[in-house]
Design a protein around this motif. Sequence first.
Motif, PDB file in Angstrom:
ATOM      1  N   ALA A  26       0.940  -1.280  -0.033  1.00 31.50           N
ATOM      2  CA  ALA A  26       0.068  -0.124  -0.008  1.00 31.50           C
ATOM      3  C   ALA A  26       0.983   1.321  -0.120  1.00 31.50           C
ATOM      4  O   ALA A  26       1.939   1.220   0.638  1.00 31.50           O
ATOM      5  CB  ALA A  26      -0.763   0.044   1.329  1.00 31.50           C
ATOM      6  N   ARG A  27       0.341   2.391  -0.686  1.00 36.04           N
ATOM      7  CA  ARG A  27       1.028   3.491  -0.401  1.00 36.04           C
ATOM      8  C   ARG A  27       0.796   4.216   0.962  1.00 36.04           C
ATOM      9  O   ARG A  27      -0.278   3.749   1.457  1.00 36.04           O
ATOM     10  CB  ARG A  27       0.253   4.673  -1.321  1.00 36.04           C
ATOM     11  CG  ARG A  27       0.720   4.347  -2.954  1.00 36.04           C
ATOM     12  CD  ARG A  27      -0.004   5.645  -3.653  1.00 36.04           C
ATOM     13  NE  ARG A  27       0.123   5.242  -5.021  1.00 36.04           N
ATOM     14  CZ  ARG A  27       0.825   5.903  -5.715  1.00 36.04           C
ATOM     15  NH1 ARG A  27       1.875   6.703  -5.443  1.00 36.04           N
ATOM     16  NH2 ARG A  27       0.858   5.622  -7.095  1.00 36.04           N
ATOM     17  N   PRO A  28       1.888   4.979   1.483  1.00 39.14           N
ATOM     18  CA  PRO A  28       1.717   5.220   2.842  1.00 39.14           C
ATOM     19  C   PRO A  28       0.415   6.068   2.882  1.00 39.14           C
ATOM     20  O   PRO A  28       0.124   6.865   1.925  1.00 39.14           O
ATOM     21  CB  PRO A  28       2.968   6.136   3.157  1.00 39.14           C
ATOM     22  CG  PRO A  28       3.716   5.560   1.846  1.00 39.14           C
ATOM     23  CD  PRO A  28       2.955   5.028   0.898  1.00 39.14           C
ATOM     24  N   GLY A  29      -0.383   5.759   4.017  1.00 38.00           N
ATOM     25  CA  GLY A  29      -1.323   6.598   4.396  1.00 38.00           C
ATOM     26  C   GLY A  29      -2.864   5.818   3.632  1.00 38.00           C
ATOM     27  O   GLY A  29      -4.099   6.217   4.108  1.00 38.00           O
ATOM     28  N   LEU A  30      -2.434   4.763   2.864  1.00 42.66           N
ATOM     29  CA  LEU A  30      -3.618   4.107   2.178  1.00 42.66           C
ATOM     30  C   LEU A  30      -3.909   2.577   2.648  1.00 42.66           C
ATOM     31  O   LEU A  30      -4.550   2.016   1.996  1.00 42.66           O
ATOM     32  CB  LEU A  30      -3.468   4.399   0.567  1.00 42.66           C
ATOM     33  CG  LEU A  30      -3.540   5.746   0.068  1.00 42.66           C
ATOM     34  CD1 LEU A  30      -3.396   5.951  -1.449  1.00 42.66           C
ATOM     35  CD2 LEU A  30      -4.891   5.997   0.361  1.00 42.66           C
ATOM     36  N   GLU A  31      -3.303   2.415   3.645  1.00 42.64           N
ATOM     37  CA  GLU A  31      -3.341   1.026   3.982  1.00 42.64           C
ATOM     38  C   GLU A  31      -4.703   0.531   4.343  1.00 42.64           C
ATOM     39  O   GLU A  31      -5.151  -0.713   4.066  1.00 42.64           O
ATOM     40  CB  GLU A  31      -2.587   1.021   5.693  1.00 42.64           C
ATOM     41  CG  GLU A  31      -1.223   1.102   5.348  1.00 42.64           C
ATOM     42  CD  GLU A  31      -0.362   2.658   5.493  1.00 42.64           C
ATOM     43  OE1 GLU A  31       0.711   2.841   5.135  1.00 42.64           O
ATOM     44  OE2 GLU A  31      -1.592   3.578   5.459  1.00 42.64           O
ATOM     45  N   ALA A  32      -5.732   1.320   4.949  1.00 40.92           N
ATOM     46  CA  ALA A  32      -7.078   0.920   4.946  1.00 40.92           C
ATOM     47  C   ALA A  32      -7.828   0.668   3.910  1.00 40.92           C
ATOM     48  O   ALA A  32      -8.443  -0.302   3.727  1.00 40.92           O
ATOM     49  CB  ALA A  32      -7.804   1.940   6.042  1.00 40.92           C
ATOM     50  N   GLU A  33      -7.599   1.304   2.955  1.00 34.97           N
ATOM     51  CA  GLU A  33      -8.097   1.378   1.569  1.00 34.97           C
ATOM     52  C   GLU A  33      -7.745  -0.144   0.902  1.00 34.97           C
ATOM     53  O   GLU A  33      -8.556  -0.755   0.326  1.00 34.97           O
ATOM     54  CB  GLU A  33      -7.764   2.387   0.534  1.00 34.97           C
ATOM     55  CG  GLU A  33      -8.729   3.741   1.140  1.00 34.97           C
ATOM     56  CD  GLU A  33      -8.130   4.508   2.002  1.00 34.97           C
ATOM     57  OE1 GLU A  33      -6.985   3.993   2.587  1.00 34.97           O
ATOM     58  OE2 GLU A  33      -8.449   5.770   2.266  1.00 34.97           O
ATOM     59  N   THR A  94      -5.704   0.080  -8.723  1.00 37.23           N
ATOM     60  CA  THR A  94      -4.417  -0.467  -7.939  1.00 37.23           C
ATOM     61  C   THR A  94      -3.335   0.523  -8.063  1.00 37.23           C
ATOM     62  O   THR A  94      -2.714   0.847  -7.228  1.00 37.23           O
ATOM     63  CB  THR A  94      -3.798  -1.714  -8.899  1.00 37.23           C
ATOM     64  OG1 THR A  94      -4.713  -2.718  -8.489  1.00 37.23           O
ATOM     65  CG2 THR A  94      -2.423  -2.191  -8.119  1.00 37.23           C
ATOM     66  N   GLY A  95      -3.236   1.271  -9.084  1.00 38.33           N
ATOM     67  CA  GLY A  95      -2.145   2.297  -9.419  1.00 38.33           C
ATOM     68  C   GLY A  95      -2.121   3.356  -8.276  1.00 38.33           C
ATOM     69  O   GLY A  95      -1.179   4.014  -7.735  1.00 38.33           O
ATOM     70  N   ALA A  96      -3.609   3.746  -8.032  1.00 37.50           N
ATOM     71  CA  ALA A  96      -3.583   4.841  -7.046  1.00 37.50           C
ATOM     72  C   ALA A  96      -3.549   4.298  -5.460  1.00 37.50           C
ATOM     73  O   ALA A  96      -3.069   5.146  -4.757  1.00 37.50           O
ATOM     74  CB  ALA A  96      -5.094   5.323  -6.979  1.00 37.50           C
ATOM     75  N   LEU A  97      -3.807   3.048  -5.190  1.00 41.46           N
ATOM     76  CA  LEU A  97      -3.597   2.471  -4.105  1.00 41.46           C
ATOM     77  C   LEU A  97      -2.101   1.964  -3.641  1.00 41.46           C
ATOM     78  O   LEU A  97      -1.774   2.131  -2.249  1.00 41.46           O
ATOM     79  CB  LEU A  97      -4.688   1.532  -3.709  1.00 41.46           C
ATOM     80  CG  LEU A  97      -5.995   1.902  -3.823  1.00 41.46           C
ATOM     81  CD1 LEU A  97      -7.168   0.640  -3.622  1.00 41.46           C
ATOM     82  CD2 LEU A  97      -6.315   3.041  -2.846  1.00 41.46           C
ATOM     83  N   LEU A  98      -1.601   1.484  -4.690  1.00 45.24           N
ATOM     84  CA  LEU A  98      -0.480   0.672  -4.242  1.00 45.24           C
ATOM     85  C   LEU A  98       0.823   1.720  -4.403  1.00 45.24           C
ATOM     86  O   LEU A  98       0.913   2.520  -5.530  1.00 45.24           O
ATOM     87  CB  LEU A  98      -0.163  -0.751  -5.288  1.00 45.24           C
ATOM     88  CG  LEU A  98      -1.430  -1.557  -4.595  1.00 45.24           C
ATOM     89  CD1 LEU A  98      -1.218  -2.844  -5.712  1.00 45.24           C
ATOM     90  CD2 LEU A  98      -1.338  -1.994  -3.212  1.00 45.24           C
TER      91      LEU A  98
END
Length: 113
Positions: A26-33, A94-98
Amino acid sequence: MTDETTAAATDFTSAGVITAIARLQARPGLEAEVRAQALALVSPTRAEPGNISYRAYEDPSAPGAWVVLEEWADGASWDAHMASPHLAEALARTGALLAGAPVVRVFPPALPS
């Protein structure tokens, strides 16, 4: 997941179980998503014809790092999964979240022991 991954499953000519392992970060800050998306894929994927197992694990020592373990009855089942609407929808986000592209390894049927 790349076209190479999909092509690899199509090239399996022997019958037997296909195993796939995917790693996601996950991108930092998007772990919950990412958690929500990973868990949302479990039920529809398990309902697909040819799915033997589909398990998603978050690394307890590295929140946001995921491993997904999948087993499919054959290459055709894997190919159908890769074309499924619920997976296509998830991959579109995926591109926006990972933090990077998923790393996917697809293994052919195991050799008899």
